[in-house]
Design an enzyme around this catalytic site. Structure first.
Site, PDB file in Angstrom:
ATOM      1  CG  ASN A   1      -1.690   1.253   1.414  1.00  0.00           C
ATOM      2  OD1 ASN A   1      -1.742   2.090   0.512  1.00  0.00           O
ATOM      3  ND2 ASN A   1      -2.321   1.408   2.572  1.00  0.00           N
TER       4      ASN A   1
ATOM      5  CE  LYS B   1      -0.021   3.272   4.901  1.00  0.00           C
ATOM      6  NZ  LYS B   1       0.077   3.396   6.349  1.00  0.00           N
TER       7      LYS B   1
ATOM      8  CG  HIS C   1      -5.636   2.045   5.517  1.00  0.00           C
ATOM      9  ND1 HIS C   1      -5.159   2.985   6.406  1.00  0.00           N
ATOM     10  CD2 HIS C   1      -4.618   1.171   5.307  1.00  0.00           C
ATOM     11  CE1 HIS C   1      -3.896   2.699   6.695  1.00  0.00           C
ATOM     12  NE2 HIS C   1      -3.543   1.601   6.052  1.00  0.00           N
TER      13      HIS C   1
ATOM     14  CD  GLU D   1      -2.674   5.668   6.864  1.00  0.00           C
ATOM     15  OE1 GLU D   1      -2.723   5.679   5.621  1.00  0.00           O
ATOM     16  OE2 GLU D   1      -1.696   5.196   7.490  1.00  0.00           O
TER      17      GLU D   1
ATOM     18  CD  GLU E   1      -3.082  -2.192   7.517  1.00  0.00           C
ATOM     19  OE1 GLU E   1      -2.123  -2.545   6.830  1.00  0.00           O
ATOM     20  OE2 GLU E   1      -3.603  -1.082   7.425  1.00  0.00           O
TER      21      GLU E   1
ATOM     22  N   GLY F   1       3.131   2.779  10.598  1.00  0.00           N
ATOM     23  CA  GLY F   1       4.045   3.887  10.351  1.00  0.00           C
ATOM     24  C   GLY F   1       4.801   4.337  11.585  1.00  0.00           C
TER      25      GLY F   1
ATOM     26  CB  SER G   1       5.974  -1.285  11.715  1.00  0.00           C
ATOM     27  OG  SER G   1       5.574   0.057  11.940  1.00  0.00           O
TER      28      SER G   1
HETATM   29  P1  13P Z   1       3.420   0.691   7.541  1.00  0.00           P
HETATM   30  O1  13P Z   1       3.912  -0.620   6.967  1.00  0.00           O
HETATM   31  O2  13P Z   1       4.090   1.877   6.945  1.00  0.00           O
HETATM   32  O3  13P Z   1       3.397   0.671   9.023  1.00  0.00           O
HETATM   33  O4  13P Z   1       1.871   0.823   7.064  1.00  0.00           O
HETATM   34  C1  13P Z   1       1.015  -0.240   7.236  1.00  0.00           C
HETATM   35  C2  13P Z   1      -0.243   0.055   6.521  1.00  0.00           C
HETATM   36  O5  13P Z   1      -1.010   0.910   6.940  1.00  0.00           O
HETATM   37  C3  13P Z   1      -0.529  -0.689   5.289  1.00  0.00           C
HETATM   38  O6  13P Z   1      -1.838  -0.482   4.847  1.00  0.00           O
END
Ligand code: 13P
Length: 250
Positions: free
Chosen positions: A9, A11, A94, A96, A165, A171, A211
């Site tokens: 992903n 983002k 997600h 976010e 997640e 992140g 992560s």
């Molecule tokens: P990170 O791997 O950057 O922590 O992000 C995970 C994520 O949100 C994947 O959708």
């Protein structure tokens, strides 16, 4: 036997230069034992499809989909558009988007249905905040998010991929330990079995995200109920992404 999946992903990251680098890196990747998926920002889907042709076996996906099929929804992208551009999957719910775009469980369910109408496989994300984990409410939160989807019934759920997640691991560099990930994945599988039967629950792919890096991927993917990963930051480095794909090979 569930086939592992590694999904990147991006983002709101990347560029045409990354599209080309990733295209070169993934050109010869072996997808026979691991499903490989990349979800770049919308404008890069077409160029990435050209850089990594469908014959490579690498699947592409969107990071979000409109709950509507077409119409006056400025800025939205319909499932049929993603499918036409060569996507087979789409990330839905997600954290976010839940946090920054007020996506409720109801919206997530609408988006799951919109994705399925377009023939896409929704990758539905669930996960608790640090506050909820510290309050001992992980199963309550994840259970509520999961139930909204399980309520759609077995004919729908058998077409989905789930991603656990934990928000506190996204992140932050703070990964869930394999024990923490496995415990929630086992909870998700058991709740799915209770709602829709063990046979479906055993086939249900559950990815871990938060992560994941080349250095911890093998350990996480080794957990009994972890069927691969949804990778954020580490999916932006072609070599690292390839290493994570290798770590998912049984
Ligand atoms: P990170 O791997 O950057 O922590 O992000 C995970 C994520 O949100 C994947 O959708």
């Amino acid at each position: 036997m569930r086939k592992p999946m590694v999904a990147g992903n991006w983002k709101m990251n990347g560029s045409l230069a990354l599209v080309n680098d990733m295209g070169r890196a993934l050109a010869g990747v072996d997808c026979s034992a691991v499903d490989v998926l990349v979800c770049p920002p919308f404008p890069y889907i077409g160029p990435l499809r050209r850089a990594v042709p469908d014959e490579s076996g690498v699947a592409l996906g969107g990071q979000d989909v409109s709950r509507y099929d077409s119409g006056a929804y400025t800025g939205e992208v319909a499932g049929a558009m993603l499918a036409e551009m060569g996507c087979r999957h789409v990330i839905v719910g997600h954290s976010e988007r839940r946090a920054m775009h007020a996506e409720t469980d109801e919206v997530v369910v609408d988006k799951v249905q919109a994705a399925l109408r377009a023939g896409l496989t929704p990758i539905v994300c669930v996960g608790e905040t640090l506050e909820a984990r510290d309050a001992g409410e992980t199963e309550q939160v994840v259970g509520r998010q999961l139930d909204a989807v399980l309520d759609l019934g077995g004919f729908v759920v058998e077409k989905l991929v789930l991603a656990y997640e934990p928000v506190w691991a996204i992140g932050t560099g703070r990964t869930a330990s394999p024990e923490q990930a496995q415990a929630v994945h086992a909870f998700i599988r058991q709740r799915t079995a209770d709602a829709l039967g063990d046979e479906l629950a055993q086939r249900f792919p559950i990815l871990y995200g938060g992560s994941v890096k080349p250095g911890n991927a093998r350990e996480l993917f080794g957990c009994a109920d972890v069927d691969g990963g949804l990778i954020g930051g580490a999916s932006l480095d072609p070599d690292g992404f390839l290493e994570i794909i290798s770590a998912a090979r049984p």
